[in-house]
Each structure stands twice: as structure tokens, then as C-alpha cells.
Design a protein around this motif. Structure first.
Motif, PDB file in Angstrom:
ATOM      1  N   SER A  12       0.820  -1.204   0.000  1.00 44.83           N
ATOM      2  CA  SER A  12       0.000   0.000   0.000  1.00 44.83           C
ATOM      3  C   SER A  12       0.854   1.254   0.000  1.00 44.83           C
ATOM      4  N   LEU A  13       0.250   2.334  -0.433  1.00 45.86           N
ATOM      5  CA  LEU A  13       0.809   3.659  -0.200  1.00 45.86           C
ATOM      6  C   LEU A  13       0.222   4.163   1.110  1.00 45.86           C
ATOM      7  N   GLY A  14       0.902   5.117   1.732  1.00 50.38           N
ATOM      8  CA  GLY A  14       0.380   5.717   2.947  1.00 50.38           C
ATOM      9  C   GLY A  14       1.028   7.064   3.199  1.00 50.38           C
ATOM     10  N   GLU A  15       0.330   7.887   3.968  1.00 44.29           N
ATOM     11  CA  GLU A  15       0.864   9.198   4.341  1.00 44.29           C
ATOM     12  C   GLU A  15       1.253   9.166   5.814  1.00 44.29           C
ATOM     13  N   VAL A  16       2.472   9.588   6.115  1.00 41.40           N
ATOM     14  CA  VAL A  16       2.911   9.686   7.499  1.00 41.40           C
ATOM     15  C   VAL A  16       2.127  10.821   8.146  1.00 41.40           C
ATOM     16  N   LYS A  17       1.358  10.495   9.178  1.00 45.46           N
ATOM     17  CA  LYS A  17       0.549  11.492   9.880  1.00 45.46           C
ATOM     18  C   LYS A  17       1.263  12.029  11.121  1.00 45.46           C
ATOM     19  N   TRP A  18       2.038  11.185  11.780  1.00 41.02           N
ATOM     20  CA  TRP A  18       2.773  11.605  12.962  1.00 41.02           C
ATOM     21  C   TRP A  18       3.925  10.644  13.202  1.00 41.02           C
ATOM     22  N   ARG A  19       4.868  11.089  14.024  1.00 43.29           N
ATOM     23  CA  ARG A  19       5.957  10.228  14.451  1.00 43.29           C
ATOM     24  C   ARG A  19       6.412  10.681  15.822  1.00 43.29           C
ATOM     25  N   VAL A  20       6.908   9.729  16.610  1.00 42.68           N
ATOM     26  CA  VAL A  20       7.395  10.024  17.950  1.00 42.68           C
ATOM     27  C   VAL A  20       8.795   9.428  18.085  1.00 42.68           C
ATOM     28  N   ASP A  21       9.669  10.171  18.720  1.00 43.78           N
ATOM     29  CA  ASP A  21      11.044   9.728  18.931  1.00 43.78           C
ATOM     30  C   ASP A  21      11.077   8.765  20.115  1.00 43.78           C
ATOM     31  N   LEU A  22      11.471   7.516  19.871  1.00 44.93           N
ATOM     32  CA  LEU A  22      11.601   6.495  20.912  1.00 44.93           C
ATOM     33  C   LEU A  22      13.071   6.206  21.200  1.00 44.93           C
ATOM     34  N   SER A  23      13.950   7.070  20.728  1.00 49.40           N
ATOM     35  CA  SER A  23      15.394   6.829  20.777  1.00 49.40           C
ATOM     36  C   SER A  23      15.919   6.720  22.196  1.00 49.40           C
ATOM     37  N   GLY A  24      16.930   5.871  22.306  1.00 50.43           N
ATOM     38  CA  GLY A  24      17.704   5.780  23.537  1.00 50.43           C
ATOM     39  C   GLY A  24      18.918   6.680  23.414  1.00 50.43           C
ATOM     40  N   SER A  25      19.839   6.548  24.317  1.00 49.21           N
ATOM     41  CA  SER A  25      21.002   7.431  24.323  1.00 49.21           C
ATOM     42  C   SER A  25      21.962   7.162  23.172  1.00 49.21           C
ATOM     43  N   ASP A  26      21.972   5.936  22.656  1.00 46.43           N
ATOM     44  CA  ASP A  26      22.963   5.618  21.626  1.00 46.43           C
ATOM     45  C   ASP A  26      22.370   5.067  20.327  1.00 46.43           C
ATOM     46  N   GLN A  27      21.045   5.089  20.187  1.00 48.47           N
ATOM     47  CA  GLN A  27      20.433   4.544  18.979  1.00 48.47           C
ATOM     48  C   GLN A  27      19.133   5.286  18.670  1.00 48.47           C
ATOM     49  N   SER A  28      18.929   5.615  17.402  1.00 46.56           N
ATOM     50  CA  SER A  28      17.712   6.299  16.973  1.00 46.56           C
ATOM     51  C   SER A  28      16.612   5.281  16.689  1.00 46.56           C
ATOM     52  N   TYR A  29      15.385   5.604  17.123  1.00 55.15           N
ATOM     53  CA  TYR A  29      14.246   4.722  16.881  1.00 55.15           C
ATOM     54  C   TYR A  29      12.982   5.562  16.938  1.00 55.15           C
ATOM     55  N   TYR A  30      12.026   5.291  16.030  1.00 53.79           N
ATOM     56  CA  TYR A  30      10.844   6.130  15.917  1.00 53.79           C
ATOM     57  C   TYR A  30       9.582   5.286  15.780  1.00 53.79           C
ATOM     58  N   GLY A  31       8.495   5.751  16.397  1.00 52.88           N
ATOM     59  CA  GLY A  31       7.169   5.197  16.196  1.00 52.88           C
ATOM     60  C   GLY A  31       6.479   6.062  15.153  1.00 52.88           C
ATOM     61  N   VAL A  32       5.825   5.421  14.157  1.00 50.04           N
ATOM     62  CA  VAL A  32       5.271   6.155  13.018  1.00 50.04           C
ATOM     63  C   VAL A  32       3.816   5.755  12.795  1.00 50.04           C
ATOM     64  N   GLY A  33       2.941   6.760  12.676  1.00 52.84           N
ATOM     65  CA  GLY A  33       1.541   6.536  12.356  1.00 52.84           C
ATOM     66  C   GLY A  33       1.293   6.885  10.897  1.00 52.84           C
ATOM     67  N   VAL A  34       0.732   5.943  10.149  1.00 47.31           N
ATOM     68  CA  VAL A  34       0.509   6.109   8.711  1.00 47.31           C
ATOM     69  C   VAL A  34      -0.970   5.919   8.401  1.00 47.31           C
ATOM     70  N   ARG A  35      -1.518   6.790   7.592  1.00 51.51           N
ATOM     71  CA  ARG A  35      -2.912   6.650   7.134  1.00 51.51           C
ATOM     72  C   ARG A  35      -2.907   6.235   5.670  1.00 51.51           C
ATOM     73  N   TYR A  36      -3.751   5.246   5.369  1.00 53.96           N
ATOM     74  CA  TYR A  36      -3.929   4.826   3.967  1.00 53.96           C
ATOM     75  C   TYR A  36      -4.699   5.915   3.224  1.00 53.96           C
ATOM     76  N   PRO A  37      -4.381   6.128   1.939  1.00 58.54           N
ATOM     77  CA  PRO A  37      -5.070   7.187   1.185  1.00 58.54           C
ATOM     78  C   PRO A  37      -6.515   6.846   0.835  1.00 58.54           C
ATOM     79  N   PHE A  38      -6.863   5.563   0.723  1.00 61.79           N
ATOM     80  CA  PHE A  38      -8.245   5.193   0.411  1.00 61.79           C
ATOM     81  C   PHE A  38      -8.619   3.979   1.238  1.00 61.79           C
ATOM     82  N   PRO A  39      -9.888   3.891   1.634  1.00 60.34           N
ATOM     83  CA  PRO A  39     -10.309   2.729   2.431  1.00 60.34           C
ATOM     84  C   PRO A  39     -10.310   1.463   1.603  1.00 60.34           C
ATOM     85  N   ASN A  40     -10.308   0.331   2.314  1.00 66.16           N
ATOM     86  CA  ASN A  40     -10.368  -0.983   1.622  1.00 66.16           C
ATOM     87  C   ASN A  40     -11.651  -1.129   0.842  1.00 66.16           C
TER      88      ASN A  40
END
Length: 127
Positions: free
Chosen positions: A99-127
Motif C-alpha cells: 500500500s501507499l500511505g501518508e505519514v501522519k505523525w511520528r514520535v522519537d523512541l530513541s535511547g542514548s545511543d540509537q535512533s528509533y521512531y514510532g510512526v503513524g501512517v494513514r492509507y489514502p483510500f479505504p479498503n
């Protein structure tokens, strides 16, 4: 010890985020927990990045990745493998395999020595 501490911090941050989202939830479609390996790429690009899908609905998904995605970006998503026993590949209530999707939001879950992100994506059209 440092690596275990990083993962514990990440899990605590993710749990806090999940609780915060649950309290302010405005979406109507039911969300389904799962674990699946996915790949994503920027739309019309050939480089793919690995990520872990953690929940989905008919309107979108939440995944975690080590790449910082900005809200508004269009991405291409591919589901590789389900590790959750409650996901059947023939079930109509399952994550989209492509699918394609649009990133709606993201949150930084990173620790002190590694980058990590939580990402919310919305589909452009319903199933």
C-alpha cells in the motif's frame, strides 16, 4: 547491560505512548495488535528500509523504524511476514500486504545511543 537498558527504556516509552494515544483516541476503525516484518520506501524510490508493524486498522498502521520520517511524507509499504498467530493471511481484517500511505505523525523512541521512531501512517483510500 547498556543494550538491555536501551530496550527497557524503549518499551517504557512505547507503553507510555500507547496509553497516551488510547486516552486521546479519535479514530473510529478498530485497531488490531500484531507483529509483522515490513519494508517501507519513500514513494517512487528504490531503497527500502526494514520496520516492525505493531498495529493496524482499515485506515492505517503503526510501525517502528530506525529512520526519522516527517509527517506529510508519502511512503510505499510492503508486509513481509506475520509473526502473530492471530493474523491469518486470508482474513479480511489484516494489514494490507502492499500500500501507499501518508505519514501522519511520528514520535522519537530513541535511547542514548540509537535512533528509533514510532510512526503513524494513514492509507489514502479505504479498503
Amino acid at each position: 547491560m547498556g543494550t538491555n537498558h536501551f530496550f527497557l527504556d524503549k518499551e517504557i516509552k512505547a507503553l507510555g505512548l500507547a496509553n497516551k494515544i488510547a486516552k486521546t483516541e479519535r479514530r473510529r476503525p478498530a485497531r488490531h495488535k500484531c507483529e509483522a516484518a515490513i519494508e517501507w520506501s519513500y514513494f517512487n524510490k528504490e531503497i527500502y528500509f526494514d520496520a516492525k508493524l505493531l498495529n493496524f486498522s482499515e485506515g492505517g498502521i503503526y510501525f517502528e523504524t530506525d529512520h526519522d520520517l516527517k509527517p506529510g511524507v508519502t511512503i510505499f509499504l510492503k508486509t513481509n511476514m506475520f509473526s502473530s498467530s492471530n493474523i491469518n493471511s486470508l482474513d479480511p481484517e489484516r494489514p494490507r500486504s502492499v500500500s501507499l500511505g501518508e505519514v501522519k505523525w511520528r514520535v522519537d523512541l530513541s535511547g542514548s545511543d540509537q535512533s528509533y521512531y514510532g510512526v503513524g501512517v494513514r492509507y489514502p483510500f479505504p479498503n
